[in-house]
Each structure stands twice: as C-alpha cells, then as structure tokens.
Design an enzyme around this catalytic site. Structure first.
Site, short mmCIF file in Angstrom:
data_model
loop_
_atom_site.label_atom_id
_atom_site.label_comp_id
_atom_site.label_asym_id
_atom_site.label_seq_id
_atom_site.Cartn_x
_atom_site.Cartn_y
_atom_site.Cartn_z
N LYS A 55 -8.67 0.79 -4.90
CA LYS A 55 -7.93 0.44 -3.68
C LYS A 55 -8.91 0.11 -2.56
O LYS A 55 -10.03 0.61 -2.56
CB LYS A 55 -7.07 1.63 -3.23
N ASP A 71 0.12 11.16 -3.15
CA ASP A 71 0.70 10.53 -4.33
C ASP A 71 1.29 11.55 -5.32
O ASP A 71 1.68 11.19 -6.42
CB ASP A 71 -0.36 9.65 -5.00
N ARG A 99 3.50 4.79 -13.27
CA ARG A 99 4.40 4.49 -14.40
C ARG A 99 3.78 4.92 -15.72
O ARG A 99 4.49 5.23 -16.67
CB ARG A 99 4.76 2.99 -14.38
N1 BES Z 1 0.69 5.30 -5.31
C1 BES Z 1 0.77 3.88 -5.29
C2 BES Z 1 1.97 3.36 -4.52
C3 BES Z 1 1.88 3.44 -3.04
C4 BES Z 1 1.19 2.50 -2.32
C5 BES Z 1 2.55 4.42 -2.37
C6 BES Z 1 1.15 2.55 -0.95
C7 BES Z 1 2.50 4.48 -0.99
C8 BES Z 1 1.81 3.55 -0.27
C9 BES Z 1 0.84 3.33 -6.71
O1 BES Z 1 0.17 4.06 -7.66
C10 BES Z 1 0.24 1.97 -6.67
O2 BES Z 1 -0.93 1.88 -6.42
N2 BES Z 1 1.05 0.96 -6.90
C11 BES Z 1 0.59 -0.39 -6.86
C12 BES Z 1 1.22 -1.12 -8.01
C13 BES Z 1 0.68 -2.50 -8.21
C14 BES Z 1 -0.76 -2.41 -8.70
C15 BES Z 1 1.53 -3.22 -9.22
C16 BES Z 1 1.04 -1.00 -5.53
O3 BES Z 1 2.14 -0.72 -5.08
O4 BES Z 1 0.24 -1.71 -4.93
ZN ZN Z 2 -0.10 6.02 -7.30
MN MN Z 3 -1.89 3.46 -7.79
#
Ligand code: BES
Ligand code: ZN
Ligand code: MN
Length: 507
Positions: free
Chosen positions: A279, A290, A353
């Site tokens: 990230k 998370d 997921r």
């Molecule tokens: N934990 C994150 C989702 C998230 C992002 C929650 C920002 C709260 C704020 C999750 O694991 C994630 O990183 N999801 C990705 C999925 C994508 C790679 C398809 C996302 O939402 O960017």
């Molecule tokens: Zn996550």
């Molecule tokens: Mn993630």
C-alpha cells in the site's frame, strides 16, 4: 458509572443536576415547563433575557433555581422541534453528558429521555441514551504515560420516563443498551490498539478471556491445525509475516440444544500492509483497524452473552497479519483453497477475501442456520457509502432484510448492494478457477461475489464495514460499529425463538 430509571416530577428530584431540554425559539420542553412553573418563571425569564436560544449544541447551567430540589438545572438546546430526530436526540444526550462531567456534581437526572423522537419508543430512547453516554465518556488512554483526569467525574445517571407503567420496559432497555455499549467498548479497544500489541495471538488471548468470564466455549487453531484442514488461502496471507496466524472459534450456546447456530465470521487482519502489492505510505497506520470485523464479532457475542440471549451463536475469526516478508505470496501465485477451488492472487492487497473464503468453507461443518461475515473489505465501499452506511450483500433476501431492519432499529444502518450473477464475470482468471480481484469497477460487489462462491451451502450475508468501523482525521479512532446492528439482529432472533418455543401444557 451507575445507571437507573425513574419516573417523577423534575422539580422534586434531589439531584446534583436535573437536565431538561429547550427547543429553538426558546420553546421549553414539557419537563422544562414544569420546572419553570415550580420556579415561578425563572427559566422563561432567563430565556427572555436572551441567554439561550435553544440552538442544538448549546447549553446553560443554572444554580440556585428557586422552587426545585436539585442543586442545578442544566438547559440543553435541542434545535428546531420539527427537526428533532434520532441524530438530534443522540447529540442532545451527548451534550448533556459532556456538561455534567464538567460540573462539580457527581450525579445527574436526565429528562431528555422523555422527549418525543418520531417513530421511536421508550425502549429505543433508553437504549440509545445508555449507548451515547458510554460513547461520550469513552477514552482510549491506556498507551499514554500520563492520563488526563476529570476533576469530579460523573458517577451516577438517572434516565426519566413519562409514566410509571414504562418503568419495566425502560429497565430492560437500559440493560440491553449497557450490554451493547460494553460490546462496542471491547470492539473499540481492540480496534484502537496498534498492530504491535493487537496481534493474532493477542486476539486469541482476548477471545479466551471473554470465554472464561462469560462462560463461552473457546477453541483456538494454530498454523499446524490450519495446515491439516487445508486452509491454504488463509495461510498464503500469513506467509509474509513472522506473527503466527490463529483461527478462533467462540461459542455462546444458550439456545435449544441441537438448534442450528447463527454463525458470525469476522475479518481479523491485525495489520494490512498490502503485502507484496504494498500500500502507499499515507495513512497506512489506519490499517491496524483491519481487524474491526473480528472485534465487532467479539463485541456482539459479548453483548449477547451479557443479555443471556437464548440462542446458539458461534463466532469464527480467521486472523493474521498481511506483510511483505521473503516468504510472502506473490502476484500470480495460484493457491488451492480449503474448498478445493483454486485462486490466482493477482493482488496480495485483496487479502481479506483470502482469509474469509477458508473460514466460509470451515463453517459448513457447523451446520449453520445462517452465516454473517463482517469485514473491512474494500476501499470501494468507503467511496460508495462513506462513513454512514455499512455495505450489505447477501445470497438470501430475507436474511438481508433482517439485517437491514436490525440496522434501522439500532440506528447503525446498512445499505444493500446487488449480488447479481452479471458481476461474477469480472473474477475470471486465465490460470485458476478465479482471480482474487475483479478490477476497479464495482469493487465492493466483486469482493462479495468472490466470497459468495464459498458460501453456496447456506444462507449468507456479508457486511462491508470499511467506511463505518472507524473515523479518520483528527478524531481518529474505532467506532464500535456494527456491534449495535449485529446485537439487534441476535436480539430479534432470540425474540423469535422464544415465540416459537413449544408452550408447556397446563396440568
Ligand atoms: N483492508 C483493505 C480495505 C480497506 C481499504 C479498508 C481502505 C478501509 C480503507 C483491503 O484489504 C484492501 O486492501 N482492499 C483492496 C482491494 C483491491 C486490491 C481489489 C482495496 O480496497 O483497495
Ligand atoms: Zn485488508
Ligand atoms: Mn488489503
């Protein structure tokens, strides 16, 4: 804090402070009218002099009001009477509690709980008041070496109801509200703890502690157990981290023996760096939240156990860190999940997921009545619904409706999105049964589509709490949502099971 319920006249309360409301345009609430009358227009004189308009968020503390037993009267502004709804009611209670905490007195008697809130009954008002009080007084200072001290903190609060025949209902509602507030407190504390303290092992310890204090069954699976079960997608996420993953199973079994359990699954990523698909650095600290899905499952089960709900509930928490260590999964890796379905990991940041799918397969053996998973799953959900509504997707419309209704009752609302077959296409992979991402479009829905493929054997719903579980910015912190929604869902199930229980024949 000690709480109680009372019914009686405001001018006769022996209390450090009696709290009554004033609507905009200096309109006294019913309780304020009574005080004003006993005090021979003392309040209306003050209002006429212009010291208070009744605007929301304002308050005025009065000492030495004649004709009343209380040491002080606190006037709380309520805003326009016609616009006094749930949000305004909650804000008025919060305002009162903040002010009471700053006065010299140790107790307060709230008449705000007598105000009319459209379409909401006494029980709702009392439950919400208990929750708002606890929320307002919540501090997370255990990691500060010097704690801020409240000089003379509030110790006792009394909520007033209009009629004596409302007392019993209000007492029950108070106990419910306090149980929900306790569950939210637990969820918030776990959410606010940083990743170096709140690890998968820490979550497992907390679950065990909860189990021993509330008499719940606890089972903790470790890496070896998970390997034997074939939880490979879960383990693929854990590979990049040196913290051992855990799989927590928590049982509240107070229902009819043999009755199928309600299963709650919570995403427990104690820190989400994104893994190899790292990230960006900005606000990455927030990824300690998370595990809020896991925390809300623990919170809801705590509330249900405190209320002794006569139903069977099983909480299931897959928990690990998502880190980019040398052994971490790489984009392009293909993993065989516990279900036997293969997954191409195109983005290691779509890890939620991957841990949930094995949990969804695992719970088949629990023969669930229904399954609800709770997860901070997608940034897309924050874009779609913001911090107001939780995203809801389900393979069963009646279960979806139950959760929507529970969210409405709890004032912890969810909004349904479609789980149509048309979206499944986006998960196609050239090399495996499916990819773990579905592109930028409809990110919350394709994430749920992925999960739905592992939830075909039972009634299932998914709550995406990425936007609702915590607040960013200056007031950064966990919110305790969706503990109220989940608990109301369980309370409603308990009501049903009581109504359905076979009545004993009279002899
Ligand atoms: N934990 C994150 C989702 C998230 C992002 C929650 C920002 C709260 C704020 C999750 O694991 C994630 O990183 N999801 C990705 C999925 C994508 C790679 C398809 C996302 O939402 O960017
Ligand atoms: Zn996550
Ligand atoms: Mn993630």
């Amino acid at each position: 804090m000690e709480f109680s319920i009372k019914s009686g006249s405001p001018e006769k309360q022996r209390s450090a402070c009696v709290v009554v409301g004033v609507f905009e345009a200096r309109k006294l609430s019913a309780a304020a009218e009574i005080v004003d009358h006993a005090a021979t227009q003392f309040l209306s004189d003050i209002l006429r002099r212009g010291d208070m308009e009744g605007k929301a968020g304002t308050s005025l503390l009065l000492h030495g009001v004649p004709g009343v037993e209380a040491d002080r009267i606190l006037l709380v502004g309520l805003g326009k009477e016609r616009e006094f709804h749930e949000k305004e009611y909650r804000a008025a209670i919060a305002c009162a509690v903040r002010q009471l905490n700053e006065t010299g007195g140790f107790d307060g008697t709230l008449y705000l709980t007598e105000l009319n809130v459209k379409k909401r009954d006494v029980a709702w008002k009392i439950r919400q008041a208990a929750i708002v009080v606890q929320e307002t007084l919540y501090r997370f200072d255990r990691l500060k070496s010097k704690k801020e001290e409240v000089r003379r903190p509030l110790r006792k609060l009394t909520f007033c109801v209009n009629r004596r025949n409302e007392l019993t209902i209000a007492e029950t509602a108070l106990a419910q509200g306090l149980a929900i507030a306790e569950g939210m407190d637990l969820a918030k504390n776990l959410g606010n703890l940083p990743g170096n303290i709140c690890t998968p092992s820490y979550l497992a310890e907390q679950a065990s502690l909860l189990g021993s204090t509330l008499g719940l069954g606890v089972e903790i699976l470790d890496r070896g157990d998970m390997e034997k079960l074939g939880m490979n997608t879960l383990l693929s996420v854990a590979r990049g981290s040196t913290e051992p993953p855990k799989f927590i199973i928590l049982r509240h079994e107070s229902g009819t023996s043999g009755a199928k359990p309600i299963v709650l699954i919570g995403k427990g990523i104690t820190f989400d760096s994104g893994g190899i698909s790292l990230k960006p650095g900005l606000e990455m600290d927030e990824m300690k939240y998370d595990m809020c899905g896991a925390a809300s499952v623990l919170g809801a089960i705590k509330a249900a156990a405190m209320m002794k709900l006569p139903i069977n509930i099983i909480g299931v928490i897959p928990t690990t860190e998502n880190m980019p260590g040398g052994a971490a999964s790489k984009p392009g890796d293909v993993i065989t999940s516990m279900s036997g379905k293969t997954v191409e990991i195109l983005n290691t940041d779509a890890e939620g997921r991957l841990i949930l799918c094995d949990a969804l397969t695992y719970v088949e053996r629990l023969e669930p009545e229904c399954v609800v998973d709770v997860a901070t799953l997608t940034g897309a959900c924050v874009i779609a619904l913001g911090a107001v509504a939780t995203g809801l997707l389900a393979n069963d419309d009646s279960l979806a409706k139950e959760l929507l209704d529970a969210g409405h009752d709890a004032y912890d609302r969810a909004w349904q999105m479609p789980l149509w077959e048309d979206y499944q296409e986006q998960l196609k992979s050239n090399f495996a049964d499916m990819a773990n991402i579905g592109g930028r479009a409809a990110g919350t829905i394709t994430a749920a589509c992925f999960l739905s493929r592992f939830a075909e054997k039972y009634r299932w719903a998914h709550l995406d709490i990425a936007g609702t579980a915590w607040r960013s910015g200056k007031e950064k912190g966990a919110t305790g949502r969706p503990v109220p929604l989940l608990t109301h869902f369980l309370m409603e199930r308990a009501n049903r099971s009581i109504q359905q229980a076979p009545k004993r024949r009279r002899k």
